[in-house]
Design an enzyme around this catalytic site. Structure first.
Site, mmCIF file in Angstrom:
data_model
loop_
_atom_site.group_PDB
_atom_site.id
_atom_site.type_symbol
_atom_site.label_atom_id
_atom_site.label_comp_id
_atom_site.label_asym_id
_atom_site.label_seq_id
_atom_site.Cartn_x
_atom_site.Cartn_y
_atom_site.Cartn_z
ATOM 1 N N ASP A 1 0.833 -1.201 0.000
ATOM 2 C CA ASP A 1 0.000 0.000 0.000
ATOM 3 C C ASP A 1 0.873 1.258 0.000
ATOM 4 O OD1 ASP A 1 -2.364 1.367 -0.069
ATOM 5 O OD2 ASP A 1 -2.894 1.034 2.040
ATOM 6 N N GLU B 1 2.741 4.869 -4.289
ATOM 7 C CA GLU B 1 2.912 5.853 -5.373
ATOM 8 C C GLU B 1 4.345 6.417 -5.463
ATOM 9 O OE1 GLU B 1 -1.178 5.248 -4.414
ATOM 10 O OE2 GLU B 1 0.396 6.031 -3.128
ATOM 11 N N GLU C 1 3.062 7.621 -1.546
ATOM 12 C CA GLU C 1 1.990 8.564 -1.226
ATOM 13 C C GLU C 1 2.519 9.976 -0.975
ATOM 14 O OE1 GLU C 1 -1.113 8.775 2.337
ATOM 15 O OE2 GLU C 1 -1.737 7.473 0.701
ATOM 16 N N ASP D 1 -8.826 4.612 -3.305
ATOM 17 C CA ASP D 1 -9.751 4.826 -2.185
ATOM 18 C C ASP D 1 -11.041 5.476 -2.668
ATOM 19 O OD1 ASP D 1 -7.841 3.745 -0.559
ATOM 20 O OD2 ASP D 1 -7.090 5.658 0.178
#
Length: 794
Positions: free
Chosen positions: A402, A405, A407, A470
């Site tokens: 998770d 990217e 994030e 999300d």
């Protein structure tokens, strides 16, 4: 005639000149050797080569720069044999399918297929104040797809797309930038252009409405591949030859997941899994989110070890689940918080990305103050993999990566191979590679399961299975989900799927939304409900009506495992999408080029998700060239029309193409008990004078590259119908390293209303059953290694 051809060619060149290119670029000379064309100009060198007859690569190396031949996306290495010739005006570089015309003065490049120009360079390669650029001309009527995962409608023309992977929390019907961007566009004229460069930038898909596409990047290679074919399947086949094919996932990955954000304890996880079995709902995996390494979501990320206060016996728990047929998936993130148990070790071992002075770079984000693992350092990659290896040896069945990217990724962060903005878009790609290659080395007999939010062109070859981020838990969140999966499938990422039920927000539970989302989930790549915990994502915690509907959807998903596994195999072999836009098979129908209200699931199912609340009917377009049979009512619809369909609360509109074979397995508890020993094989009778072929692929569901290792079986299916005879052949193909077994199938001829005079299997009369009202003929078929021939006279 010769004069006419010359006039047409002159007109073409005149049109080409008007389109223009960099007016300052001057042709000097060229060199053709080993099927590579090099063109010297006053400001740099062009290199043009062909990987196949359908793929041509053009690179530009500005004067003073060295050629960088390293691609993060492309794996093809061979070059296709081409022809090249020149005259005083132009050079022609030609494969069997694509011609590249290089005009010497003024300097221009165009791409031609079937005698028509479909693409050309405008200014081509040029430098602006902030970016290196590639500027191309496109047709005025091209519909454009691609650019990665975004909610912009099917036609993305008119948008300037930022190429910077970034999550969009709670998105609904519009999102310009999301978790998975790609420097790629596809045209409705059945060609694609891939800009083969990793650093961040922009992809301008004619935002100025002047028939221009511009790729802009901060640094790196000025290289692009042009892929042009005659049909869409071949285009995806060529692109996945270029960038790699998706390995076949473990079969259990196509089953049902129990997942939420998140399970706080071993007790809660065990009770949830048990509740699935108590309710008789199949289950194959449980995903444990962030709480496995900390009591709350803040300040613990990077511990990368079980929090024993909450999970006192985690390895016994995983072993118990395994004995029940349930795999345990753990979430991991690439961030090591300064407050985590691993921080000091990470600093000591120098596995973190740094600042300009070589010290660990830290910053604040939602979960705490953090550093980022620099997976580009060889010793950091080894350190990170050894954590995965240890847990895998202890029973973890798969991995969820998770926030990849990444994030939050400050631009002044330094990695082993470059600054943050140079590796940002490939970080998730290389994280998946790290895990995939680790499995190849240390667990060569196990198919990895790698669920990740971000990636790059070609990430499918590392087994990466992405989701759409999300998404809002709302009807607005559900609405774009088919569009996102269709778009990403066209870009080689066939396993893009959504958190079923929606993830973010939602004040109260909406049973209709949840039910419709799970009904759609039967026909998306993964069946994985997942959400924030204030509203349960698992069906076992909902009211009896909702739970019963969810159970029905999940059971259908398991019934369809033989079909789903077969289309996954086809994707593995050719890149063929799992969810297919309707325009793939109706190239001439311009109304379908932006249509996302229905799609094909494999070759045989037409699916129309219900994405609006409270409606009682919706229009569905039925592809022409076939009749379509309602999977539930058996009603037939003629193709080539859009027809209003009454909606039912217990399923979404689902249709089967006439002439299709649909294998249906038994109701099972988990995929570990799946085999082909008993099966209902539905054949949807197409009528006289027809012939159709299909197949069912099967292996042990675990061995990597089972097909290539000859550890498989394929049931080849063929139906031939004449005036008063229907012949069906089931022909096994058994790999030399596969041990087959006896099978007892029921062949069900659907939409067959003729009373049979004789039914024979391998020349012998057999007993059969009929359901005259439903138009079904049921015939027992026993299979081992030999072909079975069913002949019906009527």
């Amino acid at each position: 005639m010769k004069q006419k051809i010359n006039l047409l060619f002159t007109a073409f060149l005149f049109h080409f000149i008007l389109l223009g290119q960099n007016p300052d670029r001057l042709f000097i000379d060229y060199h053709f050797e080993n099927n590579v064309l090099e063109i010297n100009t006053n400001d740099g060198l062009y290199k043009i080569k062909a990987y196949t007859d359908e793929i041509v690569e053009t690179a530009f190396i500005p004067t003073g720069e060295k050629y960088n031949d390293h691609s993060h996306a492309v794996i093809l290495t061979q070059t296709e044999k081409v022809k090249c010739h020149s005259n005083k005006d132009h050079i022609v570089f030609a494969t069997k399918k694509i011609k590249v015309l290089i005009y010497k003065s003024p300097f221009k490049i165009a791409y031609i297929k079937d005698g028509k120009e479909f693409l050309s360079e405008k200014r081509g390669f040029f430098i602006s104040e902030k970016h290196k650029n590639i500027e191309l001309n496109i047709g005025a009527d091209d519909v454009l797809y691609g650019g990665g995962n975004r909610v912009l409608g099917m036609n993305r023309r008119g948008n300037k797309l930022e190429l910077y992977n970034r999550a969009h929390y709670g998105y609904e019907t519009h999102s310009e930038l999301m978790n998975y961007t790609m420097p790629l566009f596809l045209s409705s004229k059945i060609f694609a252009v891939h800009f083969d460069n990793a650093p961040i930038g922009f992809l301008d898909l004619d935002s100025k409405e002047n028939n221009t596409v511009v790729y802009e990047t901060i640094s790196g290679r000025l290289v692009y591949q042009v892929i042009a074919t005659d049909d869409w399947d071949e285009l995806i086949d060529q692109f996945t030859q270029l960038t790699g094919r998706q390995p076949l996932p473990p079969r259990w990955a196509f089953g049902n997941f129990s997942s939420r954000f998140g399970y706080h304890s071993e007790k809660e996880t065990r009770e949830t899994v048990q509740k699935f079995f108590d309710e008789g709902i199949p289950l194959d995996a449980v995903i444990i989110d962030i709480y496995w390494f900390g009591k709350d979501i803040f300040n613990h990320m990077g511990n990368l070890e079980f929090y024993r206060d909450s999970f006192p016996t985690p390895y016994k728990m995983m072993d118990d689940f395994k004995n029940q047929g349930v795999k345990t998936i753990l979430v991991t993130e690439p961030f090591i918080l300064t407050t985590s148990k691993k921080w000091n070790e990470a600093v000591y071992r120098k596995v973190l990305a740094t600042d300009r002075y070589g010290k660990p770079k830290t910053w604040d984000f939602y979960f705490g103050n953090t550093g980022l693992i620099d997976i580009y350092k060889p010793y950091a990659e080894k350190w990170f993999w050894n954590i995965y290896k240890d847990f895998t040896e202890k029973g973890v069945g798969g991995w969820w990566g998770d926030l990849g990217e990444p994030e939050v990724h400050p631009s002044d962060t330094y990695h082993f191979t470059g600054k943050a903005d140079e590796v940002h878009n490939i970080y998730g790609h290389d994280w998946a590679r790290l895990i995939y290659e680790g499995y190849q080395r240390d667990f060569p007999d196990q198919r990895p399961f790698i669920l990740m939010r971000a990636g790059y062109s070609g990430s499918q070859r590392y087994g990466l299975i992405p989701w759409t981020g999300d998404v809002s838990r709302s009807w607005g969140g559900l609405k774009p989900q088919p569009q996102l999966s269709l778009q990403m499938g066209m870009q080689g990422i066939a396993y893009m799927h959504s958190d079923l039920g929606g993830f973010a927000g939602g004040e109260t539970f909406d049973p209709e939304l949840y039910t419709r989302w799970l009904q759609y989930g039967v026909f998306q790549p993964l069946f994985r409900p997942h959400a924030q915990e204030h509203i349960a994502s698992e069906p076992v915690f909902h009211d009896d009506k909702t739970k019963a509907s969810a159970k029905k959807s999940i059971e259908l998903r398991y019934n369809l495992l033989p079909y789903i596994y077969t289309i996954a195999f086809k994707n593995n072999q050719s890149g063929k999408v799992l969810m297919e836009p309707l325009f793939f098979n109706e190239k001439e129908n311009k109304d379908l080029l932006t249509y996302d209200k229905a799609y094909l699931w494999g070759d045989d199912f037409l699916i129309s998700p219900v994405t609006e609340p409270g409606i009682t009917a919706q229009k569905v377009y039925f592809p022409k060239g076939n009749d379509w049979v309602d999977f539930y009512s058996n009603r037939t619809y003629v193709g080539g029309k859009e027809i209003p369909i009454d909606l039912k609360p217990d399923h979404i509109p689902t249709f089967v193409k006439s002439g299709s074979f649909i294998p249906l397995g038994d109701n099972i508890r988990h995929a570990g008990t799946y085999d082909l020993s008993t099966l209902k094989l539905l054949y949807f009778y197409k009528g006289p004078n027809s012939e159709t072929e299909s197949m069912i692929y099967h292996d042990d569901g675990e061995t990597p590259q089972a097909y290539e290792k000859n550890a498989y079986e394929i049931m080849h299916l063929k139906a031939t119908s004449k005036k008063n005879t229907l012949n069906i052949k089931i022909d096994p193909e058994i790999g030399e390293h596969y041990k087959t077994y006896h099978k007892e199938w029921t062949l069900i001829i659907n939409k067959f209303y003729e009373p049979p005079k004789k039914v024979k299997v391998n020349g012998k009369k057999v007993a059969y059953e009929r359901d005259d009202n439903a138009g079904k003929l049921m015939i027992p078929v026993y299979l081992f290694k030999d072909s079975q021939r069913v002949k019906i006279k009527f």
